[in-house]
Enzyme design. Structure first.
Site, mmCIF file in Angstrom:
data_model
loop_
_atom_site.group_PDB
_atom_site.id
_atom_site.type_symbol
_atom_site.label_atom_id
_atom_site.label_comp_id
_atom_site.label_asym_id
_atom_site.label_seq_id
_atom_site.Cartn_x
_atom_site.Cartn_y
_atom_site.Cartn_z
ATOM 1 N N CYS A 36 0.787 -1.247 0.000
ATOM 2 C CA CYS A 36 0.000 0.000 0.000
ATOM 3 C C CYS A 36 0.813 1.289 0.000
ATOM 4 O O CYS A 36 0.613 2.137 -0.858
ATOM 5 C CB CYS A 36 -0.959 0.043 1.178
ATOM 6 S SG CYS A 36 -1.113 -1.404 2.181
ATOM 7 N N HIS B 165 -2.040 6.351 5.193
ATOM 8 C CA HIS B 165 -0.896 5.427 5.198
ATOM 9 C C HIS B 165 0.374 6.006 4.564
ATOM 10 O O HIS B 165 1.177 5.288 3.971
ATOM 11 C CB HIS B 165 -1.268 4.107 4.498
ATOM 12 C CG HIS B 165 -0.519 2.927 5.070
ATOM 13 N ND1 HIS B 165 -0.521 1.683 4.498
ATOM 14 C CD2 HIS B 165 0.270 2.822 6.179
ATOM 15 C CE1 HIS B 165 0.211 0.853 5.201
ATOM 16 N NE2 HIS B 165 0.699 1.527 6.243
#
Length: 590
Positions: free
Chosen positions: A100, A156
């Protein structure tokens, strides 16, 4: 950090002298031309705002290639996604990173992970680092074009200091979470560094969302932002779902019961729950399309749907994704880890819809591609052209709007999938050929993982769907919420494309008996012709040593430009125990 704001550019130019009376003072005569210019500015500024397309970027977390019906499996119908594809473009030669943070960093900056320091693993909660601040992000660039920018869901990309959080990186607002994943209902994140609430409205902790399903609450926020915008300014909205990433370890797969109950035919309990998560995600897509139409924005929108990495198959993260028939999973540089699921929809696409795009594309290409699409028109002869890709500086990403819109050859001919000096893995594609070196987890995930989801088998290598399956999916697609609102703006949905189009599927030759043994990437580099062998069965490294040598040389050239990975050890003070059991920008609390 200074946030970049849009300011209109004023140019001096000659104008004819107005017929001012002779008795007018010299100041009036001198300024009369500027009065005309101010009128031009005031009349063109709204045009500048309203002509720009709204951009809706939907990011799906850990979606496997075989987890949407578009790619050939009727096991988990995704009628809203299929309907968008039936009136848009399916990106079948599209790539992301295997994890990610690297993918999201590439998306935000237009740079490969080796150039952002995100090439190794992810930014783990509690580690004091993030996407370096010297990079100008996608929303910052769009703010300079007059956009209002909003982020929902996953970030993130760092949060140890507030400067690394979304509202200091170009977003006017953020509603969501900062870590890699969390529980779908209690919104806490559980990692090796601790357990705590991770839900934020900008920098304020959200405490009243307990029991509300993440996919639903993020969708509600997205539709509310669209409703409030109502064409007042061009909108850049990033909806980064938690779905379909597994949640915390105590309840990894979660969906409302009415979604799970749709899939009683799926015997595997984990896969059934996972299918429910996908179904909720698909409904979200339909609700976003509906909101855009009701706000009178759909006819001037660009919608992108993309996964961030391959699916978490083979039990990774206690999930139940499928990348079939591709090799590998999330974490790996096999096609199953990096071949992204993506589509592009917009009435602004010039040449045809309901087609499968063969153009090679990487997630880093979205920044220059969308920036060009937003600023490609000259608004007025009196105003400078804005949105030129040259404004963005040097990027790894390539502008592909023209290639996709007009169905022209892609300007991209190679992709650096990654070079990770810590795990000692690397992969590169040039043309049709891909080189892969190294492996992770001792090769545990270097195989092919199902389920295939097909219902009829003609032989052990090719699995097909029954006519009943195809008819059912066609009807669901044509009667979906997305199809309903696309038809309201005069769009036509391809019934053929709603019927599992073969062009969007991956077909592989029979798997040779030595497919698992003819490549040992931890010992020697492997080479595959991805166009002819998308399932990576046949290692060509020794058959074509000249190609292997050329790819290795190009990989070395890339490696010379790499920066040091930015990973840092976890900071004990980050533990939520010290912050009322909440994940916060802890270094600002010292």
């Amino acid at each position: 950090m200074v946030r970049r704001e849009f300011k209109p550019v004023i140019l001096r130019f000659r104008v004819k002298r107005l017929n001012t009376p002779d008795h007018a003072g010299p100041k009036l005569k001198r300024n009369s031309g500027w009065l005309v210019w101010l009128l031009v500015i005031s009349s063109c500024t709204p045009c500048l705002f309203h002509s720009r397309p709204h951009i809706i970027l939907i990011i799906v977390d850990d979606l496997g290639w075989n987890d949407i019906s578009l790619h050939g499996s009727p096991q988990v119908p995704t009628p809203n996604i299929d309907a968008l594809a039936a009136d848009g473009i399916v990106l079948n030669n599209y790539y992301v990173s295997p994890l990610c943070s690297p993918s999201r960093g590439a998306l935000m900056t237009g740079m490969y992970p080796i150039h952002t320091g995100l090439q190794h693993y992810v930014i783990v909660a509690g580690e004091p680092w993030g996407l370096p601040l010297h990079f100008t992000t996608m929303p910052q660039h769009f703010q300079c074009l007059g956009y209002t920018t909003h982020a929902i869901g996953k970030w993130h990309l760092g949060f140890f200091r507030k400067e690394y959080t979304p509202t200091f990186r170009g977003f006017d607002s953020h509603f969501g979470y900062w870590t890699g994943c969390e529980d779908y209902y209690d919104h806490t994140a559980l990692t090796g560094g601790g357990w705590g609430l991770d839900f934020h409205d900008n920098l304020t902790t959200v405490t009243d969302a307990l029991g509300k399903y993440a996919t639903s609450i993020f969708t509600e926020k997205a539709t509310k932002i669209i409703e409030q915008n109502q064409n007042t300014k061009p909108l850049f909205l990033m909806l980064a779902h938690l779905a379909v990433h597994a949640g915390n370890s105590y309840a990894p797969l979660q969906a409302p019961k009415y979604y799970i109950d749709r899939f009683k035919n799926i015997k595997n309990t984990k896969r059934r729950k996972f299918a429910g998560m996908v179904a909720a995600l698909d409904d979200s897509v339909g609700l976003v399309v509906e909101a855009l139409h009701k706000a009178n924005m759909l006819n001037n929108s660009i919608i992108v749907l993309t996964s961030d990495n391959g699916g978490a198959a083979a039990g990774i993260d206690n999930s139940a994704a499928s990348n079939w028939p591709l090799r590998g999973t999330k974490f790996t540089l096999w096609e199953g880890g990096i071949k992204g699921s993506a589509l592009l929809w917009s009435p602004l696409l010039e040449k045809g819809s309901g087609r499968v795009a063969p153009q090679m594309m990487h997630i880093s290409d979205w920044l220059p591609t969308l920036y060009h699409a937003a600023g490609r028109l000259v608004i007025s002869n009196f105003l400078p052209r804005r949105g030129l890709v040259s404004d963005l500086g040097k990027l790894d990403g390539v502008q592909l709007w023209d290639a996709l819109s007009q169905n022209l050859p892609s300007q991209r001919t190679e992709i650096l999938h990654n070079i990770d000096p810590i795990w000692k893995v690397a992969a590169l594609r040039v043309g049709d050929f891909k080189l892969l070196q190294g492996t992770v987890f001792d090769g545990k995930y270097d195989k092919w993982f199902g389920p295939s989801g097909r219902t009829s088998t003609k032989n052990k290598y090719h699995m097909h769907n029954t006519s009943e399956d195809i008819q059912q999916l066609r009807n669901m697609c044509l009667n979906s919420v997305t199809a309903k609102y696309l038809k309201k703006i005069g769009r036509s949905i391809s019934a053929e494309f709603c019927s599992l189009p073969e062009a969007a599927h991956i077909q592989c030759e029979p798997k040779p008996t030595n497919a698992s043994r003819n490549c040992q990437p931890n010992k020697n580099p492997c080479v595959y012709n991805i166009k002819e062998d998308p399932c990576e069965y046949n290692n060509l490294a020794q058959i074509h040593p000249e190609i292997t040598s050329s790819l290795l040389q190009r990989l070395q050239e890339f490696n010379k430009t790499a920066v040091t990975p930015g990973n840092k050890p976890a900071d004990p003070f980050a533990v939520p125990l010290f912050h009322d059991f909440t994940w916060v920008n802890w270094m600002d609390k010292h």
